[in-house]
Write an enzyme that holds these catalytic residues in place. Structure first.
Site, short mmCIF file in Angstrom:
data_model
loop_
_atom_site.label_atom_id
_atom_site.label_comp_id
_atom_site.label_asym_id
_atom_site.label_seq_id
_atom_site.Cartn_x
_atom_site.Cartn_y
_atom_site.Cartn_z
N HIS A 233 120.78 29.82 56.31
CA HIS A 233 122.13 29.26 56.25
C HIS A 233 122.52 29.15 54.77
CE1 HIS A 233 125.72 27.30 57.35
NE2 HIS A 233 125.28 26.10 57.67
N MET A 268 118.37 38.99 52.19
CA MET A 268 119.29 37.85 52.21
C MET A 268 120.62 38.22 51.55
SD MET A 268 117.32 35.90 53.83
CE MET A 268 118.26 34.36 53.83
N GLY A 269 121.68 37.64 52.09
CA GLY A 269 123.02 37.93 51.58
C GLY A 269 123.73 39.03 52.35
N PHE A 270 123.06 39.57 53.37
CA PHE A 270 123.65 40.64 54.17
C PHE A 270 123.63 40.26 55.65
CE2 PHE A 270 122.60 42.81 50.30
CZ PHE A 270 123.62 43.75 50.16
N HIS A 272 125.88 38.85 59.26
CA HIS A 272 126.46 37.57 59.65
C HIS A 272 126.51 37.50 61.16
CE1 HIS A 272 129.15 34.10 59.81
NE2 HIS A 272 128.88 33.91 58.54
N ARG A 281 135.49 36.91 53.67
CA ARG A 281 135.61 36.18 52.41
C ARG A 281 135.08 36.97 51.22
NH1 ARG A 281 132.05 31.34 54.59
NH2 ARG A 281 130.92 33.22 55.27
N ASP A 323 127.49 34.80 50.60
CA ASP A 323 126.41 34.42 49.70
C ASP A 323 126.06 35.53 48.70
OD1 ASP A 323 125.86 31.82 50.77
OD2 ASP A 323 124.92 32.79 52.49
N ARG A 367 124.46 17.25 74.62
CA ARG A 367 123.12 17.15 75.18
C ARG A 367 122.87 18.35 76.10
NH1 ARG A 367 118.51 17.48 77.90
NH2 ARG A 367 117.29 15.55 78.06
#
Length: 383
Positions: A233, A268-270, A272, A281, A323, A367
């Protein structure tokens, strides 16, 4: 979800398991909308790229928390309220000082939010007027927490807030002891706007789950900080710079990626969970990154960035998420890599708080059910 699907072991057959709640719609929201078909992100109806182009972070925070962009009177009141609460409380500073520098800065932020809440006489109230005030309070306090934690790790003294500066400029002032050039301030503002909200992501959903128990806003934000710490995340922007450090030079991108893919390493960074055609974005943040590269002369970093993006897109058809450009942008601004995710926290607080207040306005305890796969009923010998 149908009754049959939601029921686990009452004779209706095996339920359909949605690991990670993928594709499950759990509630309604008026805060933001991610539309993967059009690759758009809307904050209360406004495209985020338009907000990043034309609005201050304070205006966007007001939009998320109140529901509309402020008029001049509302803007002045909101800014005055936020600026008057920026100073780091003595008790919060003491807790930060007591936390070892070996701890991750997100540990500091998580603890600081709890202490900020403990100092608020209204902390246990979930009345709308109180949660509105709490939202501004935690928004105002977080830059001082993040800035001071980075400074103390460098052996530097606390810098007091400057009420004459807007949120982004003051954040940088408290971190670096001066307000940097306009291109840096504006790139930082853009990043804050782009990170401010993103529907039912993991940390936001965590905040809503906590809120659904009728716990307080500070508890919800503290829990959200814990969720955001994870590398799947919020921690991804830190991992991007760690990747660049491993690659070393632009001409090593191909070999590094080949080895990483062969070992099934997650890049990481690729990618979604929501966007299938690229994070909406990214183009806005990439423009800000390009301007920072020109300002700092770090074309080597951009070459590495472009090389890895091209290789991932052509080889795996996986596009970058926010990111990916924000990590190197924060690096060029002068932030330590471990500070990147706390910056995400400061940006995301208005989104979290907007969801907390929305949850309270039409609450139901969250729940879900589970499908039991353990041993059948058995008994303790001799019982």
């Amino acid at each position: 979800m149908s009754t049959e699907t939601a029921t686990s072991s009452e004779g209706h057959g095996a339920p359909e398991i949605k690991k990670g709640l993928a594709g499950v719609v759990v509630d309604t929201t008026a805060v933001s909308k991610v539309n993967p078909e059009t690759n758009s992100l809307l904050y209360r109806g406004y495209p985020v790229q338009e907000l990043a182009k034309a609005c201050s972070f304070e205006d966007v925070a007001h939009l998320l928390l109140v529901g509309e962009l402020p008029d001049e009177t509302q803007r002045a009141a909101f800014e005055a309220d936020e600026r008057s609460q920026r100073a780091l409380d003595r008790e919060v500073r003491a807790v930060i000082d007591a936390t070892p520098v070996s701890a991750h800065p997100m540990d500091v932020v998580r603890t600081a939010v709890s202490v900020i809440g403990s100092l608020d006489p209204s902390a246990h109230s979930i009345e709308d007027a109180d949660t509105a005030a709490q939202s501004v309070r935690v928004l105002a306090k977080l830059p001082a927490v993040v800035a001071y934690d980075q400074r103390r790790r460098r052996g530097e003294d606390l810098v007091e807030p400057d009420e004459s500066l807007d949120y982004a400029a003051n954040f940088l002032h408290m971190t670096f002891g001066e307000v940097p050039d306009d291109v840096v301030v504006d790139a930082f503002r853009v990043s804050l706007v782009l990170y401010a909200e993103h529907s039912f992501n993991a940390s936001t959903f965590t905040a809503r789950v906590v809120t659904s128990t009728l716990s307080d806003l500070y508890s919800a934000v503290t829990a959200a900080v814990g969720a955001l710490k994870g590398p799947l995340h919020g921690g991804a922007n830190e991992a991007v710079m760690q990747t660049f450090g491993e690659i070393g030079t632009p001409d090593n991108v191909g070999a590094w990626l080949e080895d990483a893919l062969a070992s099934k390493k997650k890049i990481m960074g690729f990618g979604h969970r929501v966007y299938k055609n690229g994070d909406s974005r990214v183009p806005t943040m990439k423009v800000a990154l390009d301007e920072l590269v020109e300002h700092t002369g770090r074309h080597d970093l951009l070459e590495m960035y472009d090389g890895l993006e091209t290789a991932m897109t052509s080889g795996k058809n996986i596009k970058p998420n926010l990111d990916y450009p924000s990590g190197p942008a924060y690096h060029l601004m002068g932030f330590d890599t471990q500070t990147f995710t706390p910056l995400f926290v400061a940006a995301r607080v208005p989104g979290w708080c907007a969801h907390v207040r929305e949850q309270l306005a039409s609450n139901a305890l969250i729940r879900p059910l589970s499908e039991y796969v353990g041993p059948d009923e058995r008994h303790v010998p001799g019982a």
